[in-house]
Design an enzyme around this catalytic site. Structure first.
Site, mmCIF file in Angstrom:
data_model
loop_
_atom_site.group_PDB
_atom_site.id
_atom_site.type_symbol
_atom_site.label_atom_id
_atom_site.label_comp_id
_atom_site.label_asym_id
_atom_site.label_seq_id
_atom_site.Cartn_x
_atom_site.Cartn_y
_atom_site.Cartn_z
ATOM 1 N N ARG A 38 9.805 2.198 -3.738
ATOM 2 C CA ARG A 38 9.234 2.759 -2.312
ATOM 3 C C ARG A 38 10.001 3.603 -1.627
ATOM 4 N NH1 ARG A 38 4.406 -0.200 -1.859
ATOM 5 N NH2 ARG A 38 4.428 0.331 0.402
ATOM 6 N N ASN A 64 7.340 -0.350 7.612
ATOM 7 C CA ASN A 64 6.844 0.612 6.758
ATOM 8 C C ASN A 64 5.793 1.339 7.387
ATOM 9 O OD1 ASN A 64 5.962 2.253 4.750
ATOM 10 N ND2 ASN A 64 4.862 0.435 3.881
ATOM 11 N N GLU A 95 -1.228 17.141 -15.867
ATOM 12 C CA GLU A 95 -0.456 16.003 -15.777
ATOM 13 C C GLU A 95 0.853 16.145 -16.177
ATOM 14 O OE1 GLU A 95 -0.515 13.496 -14.012
ATOM 15 O OE2 GLU A 95 0.521 11.915 -14.909
ATOM 16 N N GLU A 110 8.262 16.465 -11.281
ATOM 17 C CA GLU A 110 8.711 15.478 -10.184
ATOM 18 C C GLU A 110 9.783 14.627 -10.656
ATOM 19 O OE1 GLU A 110 6.046 12.024 -9.698
ATOM 20 O OE2 GLU A 110 5.211 12.255 -11.447
HETATM 21 O O1 M6R Z 1 -1.408 5.078 -6.001
HETATM 22 P P1 M6R Z 1 -2.081 6.365 -6.383
HETATM 23 O O2 M6R Z 1 -2.716 6.525 -7.598
HETATM 24 O O3 M6R Z 1 -3.179 6.785 -5.270
HETATM 25 O O4 M6R Z 1 -1.098 7.379 -6.117
HETATM 26 C C1 M6R Z 1 -1.212 8.689 -6.258
HETATM 27 C C2 M6R Z 1 -0.051 9.761 -6.293
HETATM 28 O O5 M6R Z 1 0.903 9.565 -5.184
HETATM 29 C C3 M6R Z 1 0.806 9.416 -7.637
HETATM 30 O O6 M6R Z 1 -0.166 9.806 -8.682
HETATM 31 C C4 M6R Z 1 1.886 10.409 -7.823
HETATM 32 O O7 M6R Z 1 1.552 11.895 -7.798
HETATM 33 C C5 M6R Z 1 2.828 10.039 -8.944
HETATM 34 N N1 M6R Z 1 4.148 10.051 -8.429
HETATM 35 C C6 M6R Z 1 2.649 10.733 -10.196
HETATM 36 O O8 M6R Z 1 3.383 10.301 -11.269
#
Ligand code: M6R
Length: 610
Positions: free
Chosen positions: A31, A104, A483, A490
């Site tokens: 996180r 947070n 994707e 990333e």
């Molecule tokens: O928890 P969520 O599915 O809502 O998250 C969405 C994005 O933050 C998440 O998919 C992010 O893009 C990842 N790091 C991708 O690998």
């Protein structure tokens, strides 16, 4: 983002509470990980240890484990207000050192509160928004309020999002908490209680949880939990809110893999199987809601948005329903559009992504129905939806989404097939036949990973020296390409762009020169011939061409410089079977470049700030 933990325990009930909190923070490091700290109450005094750096670095400097005391809070940070530094690391304190807080979220009105407190003589030690809360509590205590009343008054003054844990030297066995728009969960034990941003933090100790809701405030002691709603002032019946999670501590451990991401890629066959087995009557209800709606919108972020694009495609191609997928942070565009005959599908593995939550709220306020697809039970998005279909991927710790993407797609596929059956596009016998194809997916994915992992490692050796790459597909291949590009970007920090292969000639091909890598997602669908044309135009410019395609496409394979092959399959399952290869390519390229794929720079797993 940021992870917070609190532990209140009876003496001896957990052998080393500070160590337990440090270990819990390690589980939450996904996180945020730019700084870390703990605060402990010992002999009526608060001890704070904190600093910039990853947990193991700060721990080796301060020895968190050697801190005595049975009431502990901890924090792992993803900086929003104030650069990563020792001073900005949490916990933060007041002027007297009698309060410590971890947070947070974002206190939006911190500036005005801080100015007012400084005028009153308060001295601040950080640039964070969080520190105002400890000084506010101090201020109310100085006015004669008891700590809990002072905490409540302080929380009433703050605007923004928060999951907060706060301790005071005045009431050493209590941890006060408050929650709004950032996740916070209580883990219930025998002679101890936890607070944490996510369940894996305390899974080793308990599976009995309470997921806190917005505007809830209260405190835990080793043997008691008090929760009330700060707006309505109603007390919460704690027992009625207890849930048992079926996650195990092993699920949240690396199990011998060097990284969580690799473990999670390999877990996909199991996650897919469990998701399929776990689907129940909610699929029928969701299908009916979609059929009833005038218009279907799909909101999600990042990888979940790519799953949203897949769903848009499935709805168009299987039952023939027009829908619109959008990136959830763009929700304001729909304020005048959304209405009570609409349906929103909100996709979020964490169930806490603030942008998706805001999109959901906008559609709800306009009277629309909301279905969510999520991996985390009782999280904010499912709680505010009319109906949720859960994936059963288990905890995903790596920041890069892997198994949660393929399980989301599986849910979408079952749902689209069910809609097609209900509206008569598919005969019941055809529907059952397609469903039986889906039961074979976990085996196919297992085989795909087994046959292609070494190749992904081999390709990573080449890609790790590149600065740019295109990922191209057509039709359902486009979200798969997107994707794949997101994964590489990333975690391996290589500029990767994905777009429909037909677009090359409208601009992007201008960048292509000798050895520019271009990866093609080739599906066994109506677009195959056209994509061969696109491969040829890249070859003609001496691009380095990579392709993912099924067995038997030898003529196409011959045109490519590097090939991954998969078993022949119905094209509509390809987002589930092709994507693991793209995940492996990104993983091995990141490792080859010397990066930690579980903790990509500047990113956190759950984005709870706008
Ligand atoms: O928890 P969520 O599915 O809502 O998250 C969405 C994005 O933050 C998440 O998919 C992010 O893009 C990842 N790091 C991708 O690998």
């Amino acid at each position: 983002m940021c992870g917070i933990v609190g532990l209140a325990c009876l003496p001896g009930r957990i052998v080393n509470p500070a160590r337990a909190v440090r270990k819990s923070l390690e589980k939450l490091e996904y996180r945020g990980y730019d700084s870390v700290g703990i605060a402990v109450i010992f002999n009526g005094k608060i001890i704070i240890k904190k600093g910039r750096g990853k947990i193991h670095e700060v721990h080796s400097k301060f020895n968190f484990d050697g801190t005595p005391g049975n009431t502990v809070i901890g924090h792992t940070r993803w900086a929003t207000h104030g650069a990563p530094s020792d001073a900005n690391a949490h916990p933060h304190s007041d002027c007297l050192g009698t309060i410590a807080i971890v947070h947070n979220g974002i206190i939006k009105n911190f500036d005005e509160l801080k100015k007012a407190l400084i005028k009153k003589g308060h001295v601040f030690h950080s640039d964070t928004d969080t520190e105002v809360v400890s000084h506010l509590v101090e201020d109310f205590i100085r006015k004669g309020l008891k700590p809990y009343e002072a905490f409540k008054e302080a929380i009433k003054k703050v605007k923004g999002s928060y999951a907060i844990a706060l301790i005071t030297a005045y009431e050493p066995d209590k941890i006060f908490f408050a929650k709004k728009d950032s996740p916070l969960i209580i883990g219930l034990g025998d002679g101890f209680n936890f607070l944490a941003s996510d369940i894996p933090a305390f899974l080793e100790y308990t599976r009995r949880i309470i997921v806190l809701r917005d505007n809830e405030i209260g405190y835990i002691t080793p043997t008691n939990v008090v929760i009330e709603n700060i707006v309505t002032e109603e007390k919460v019946n704690v027992q009625s809110r207890v849930r048992i999670v079926n996650w195990t501590p092993e699920m949240a451990a690396k199990a011998g893999y060097p990284h969580f991401m690799l473990k999670e890629i390999h877990e996909q066959p199991r996650a897919l199987n469990e998701t399929l087995l776990g689907l129940g009557p909610e699929i029928n209800r969701a299908a009916e809601l979609i059929l009833k709606a005038d218009r279907v919108f799909i909101a999600a972020a990042g990888t979940s948005y790519h799953a949203g694009l897949v769903f848009e495609y499935y709805l168009a191609k299987l039952p023939g329903i027009m829908s619109h997928a959008f990136i959830s942070s763009e929700y304001s565009k729909y304020s005048k559009i959304a209405d009570s005959n609409d349906l929103l599908v909100a996709i979020s593995q964490s169930g806490e992504t603030i942008d998706t939550l805001m999109a959901l709220r906008l559609f709800k306020e306009n009277g629309a129905k909301v279905i969510s697809i999520s991996n985390v039970i009782d999280s904010a998005i499912p709680r505010e939806s009319d109906l949720t279909v859960y994936t059963r991927a288990g905890p995903e710790i790596g920041v890069a989404a892997t198994k949660t993407f393929t399980t989301q797609v599986l849910v979408e596929l079952v749902l689209a097939l069910k809609i097609a059956e209900l509206e008569g596009t598919l005969l019941p016998s055809e529907y059952n036949e397609k469903l039986s194809t889906l039961t074979k997916i976990p085996k196919v994915v297992e085989e795909v990973i087994l046959k292609n992992e070494a190749l992904a490692l081999q390709l990573a050796n080449t890609l790790s020296y590149k600065n740019n790459i295109y990922y191209l597909g057509r039709g359902l291949g486009v979200p798969i390409a997107k994707e794949g590009a997101l994964k590489l970007k990333e975690i391996a920090y290589i500029h990767a762009e994905a777009y429909p292969a037909g677009e090359s000639k409208h601009g992007p091909i201008a960048l292509v020169e000798k050895d520019f890598p271009v990866l093609f997602v080739v599906l066994d669908d109506e677009n195959k011939e056209s994509i061969v044309g696109n491969i040829m135009e890249m070859k003609a410019r001496n691009a380095y061409t990579i392709g993912l395609l099924t067995y038997g496409n030898d003529e196409i394979a011959e045109k490519l410089d590097f090939t991954f092959t998969l078993p022949r399959q119905e094209y509509f399952i390809s987002p589930i079977t092709y994507t693991p290869i793209l995940q492996l390519i990104a993983y091995y390229t990141a490792v080859k470049r010397g990066y930690d794929p579980d903790k990509p720079r500047n990113l956190a797993k759950t984005v709870t700030v706008e």
